[in-house]
Design a protein around this motif. Structure first.
Motif, short mmCIF file in Angstrom:
data_model
loop_
_atom_site.label_atom_id
_atom_site.label_comp_id
_atom_site.label_asym_id
_atom_site.label_seq_id
_atom_site.Cartn_x
_atom_site.Cartn_y
_atom_site.Cartn_z
N LEU A 33 0.86 -1.33 0.07
CA LEU A 33 0.06 0.08 0.01
C LEU A 33 0.95 1.11 -0.04
N VAL A 34 0.69 2.08 -1.06
CA VAL A 34 1.40 3.39 -1.12
C VAL A 34 0.66 4.56 -0.62
N CYS A 35 1.03 5.10 0.38
CA CYS A 35 0.13 6.29 0.97
C CYS A 35 0.99 7.49 1.18
N ASP A 36 0.33 8.77 0.87
CA ASP A 36 0.99 9.99 0.93
C ASP A 36 0.84 10.80 2.10
N GLN A 37 0.13 10.19 3.06
CA GLN A 37 -0.27 10.72 4.29
C GLN A 37 0.18 9.81 5.53
N PRO A 38 0.91 10.08 6.36
CA PRO A 38 1.66 9.55 7.30
C PRO A 38 0.37 9.02 8.38
N ASN A 39 -0.61 9.74 8.61
CA ASN A 39 -1.69 9.58 9.65
C ASN A 39 -2.79 9.01 9.08
N ALA A 40 -3.19 8.57 7.94
CA ALA A 40 -4.18 8.17 7.11
C ALA A 40 -4.71 6.74 7.75
N LYS A 41 -6.08 6.83 7.96
CA LYS A 41 -6.47 5.66 8.54
C LYS A 41 -6.17 4.26 7.83
N VAL A 42 -6.12 4.46 6.50
CA VAL A 42 -5.87 3.27 5.51
C VAL A 42 -4.77 2.60 5.93
N LEU A 43 -3.60 3.18 6.52
CA LEU A 43 -2.45 2.49 7.00
C LEU A 43 -2.81 1.48 8.23
N ALA A 44 -3.38 1.68 8.96
CA ALA A 44 -3.76 0.84 10.08
C ALA A 44 -4.72 -0.34 9.64
N LYS A 45 -5.47 -0.22 8.53
CA LYS A 45 -6.00 -1.14 7.80
C LYS A 45 -5.14 -2.27 6.92
N ALA A 46 -4.23 -1.55 6.49
CA ALA A 46 -3.14 -2.61 5.84
C ALA A 46 -2.53 -3.28 6.90
N LYS A 47 -1.80 -2.61 7.86
CA LYS A 47 -1.34 -3.33 8.87
C LYS A 47 -2.22 -4.57 9.56
N GLN A 48 -3.35 -4.37 9.69
CA GLN A 48 -4.56 -5.35 10.23
C GLN A 48 -4.18 -6.59 9.23
N ARG A 49 -4.12 -6.46 7.95
CA ARG A 49 -4.14 -7.37 6.70
C ARG A 49 -2.80 -7.87 6.43
N ASN A 50 -1.81 -7.28 7.10
CA ASN A 50 -0.40 -7.88 6.94
C ASN A 50 0.07 -7.43 5.48
#
Length: 187
Positions: A33-50
């Motif tokens: 997952l490439v994300c340009d916002q370090p606090n975006a909620k999507v980052l936690a969602k990616a982490k939950q899915r490894n």
């Protein structure tokens, strides 16, 4: 098919793709997952899915070319076949386009060419349109101008608010984006 998903916000389209058992069974592999916002909620969602993440902020680079070149370098060893934009709020430019010609797909909350750019749902609602929708398209050098893969209409109901309309548009996105990706996997 190895893909990178790009997102900037909550990640509901990311979830729709990542959680689709049908896509997994058909061979979808989300490599990063490439994300340009370090606090975006999507980052936690990616982490939950490894799913690995790559946070890349444009302000950390001298220009957009250097920013996108860092993404290209990150993706190269992963053998990415497609980039799926899922609420990625940056305009993709020639550096990424040339590295992935006809391999970057976007989802947009309107019936393009109407209401390209930002705030599409709100603008359609404010204009008193009778319908809006969702467009999935290939990215080109313009903003929301690439070849259309699929569109779905969402009626604007008399009792709609901007919020209820947005919820229905997002529900449509979550249905058709996995369907389009599945079609790509079957090619």
């Amino acid at each position: 098919m190895k893909v990178a998903i790009f997102a900037s916000g909550n990640g509901t389209n990311f979830e729709a793709l990542a959680d689709s058992q049908e896509l997994k069974n058909a061979g979808l592999e989300i490599e990063v997952l490439v994300c340009d916002q370090p606090n975006a909620k999507v980052l936690a969602k990616a982490k939950q899915r490894n799913i690995p993440t790559f946070v890349n902020r444009i302000k950390d680079y001298s220009d957009r070319h250097a920013y996108e070149q860092a993404i290209v370098e990150k993706l190269a060893p992963l053998k990415i076949e497609y980039i799926l934009l899922a609420g990625y709020m940056k305009v993709v430019t020639s550096t990424l386009l040339s590295a992935y010609p006809n391999k970057i797909i976007n989802i947009h909350p309107s019936l393009l060419p109407k209401y390209s750019g930002l705030e599409s749902i709100q603008r359609a609602f404010d204009a008193g349109e009778s319908e809006t929708g969702v467009t999935i398209h290939y990215i080109d050098s313009g903003v929301d101008t690439g070849p259309i893969i699929r569109q779905a209409t969402v009626p604007i109901l008399k009792n709609d608010t901007a919020e209820t309309l947005e919820a229905r548009v997002h529900a449509t996105e979550h249905q058709i984006y996995p369907e389009v990706v599945l079609e790509l996997l079957k090619k």
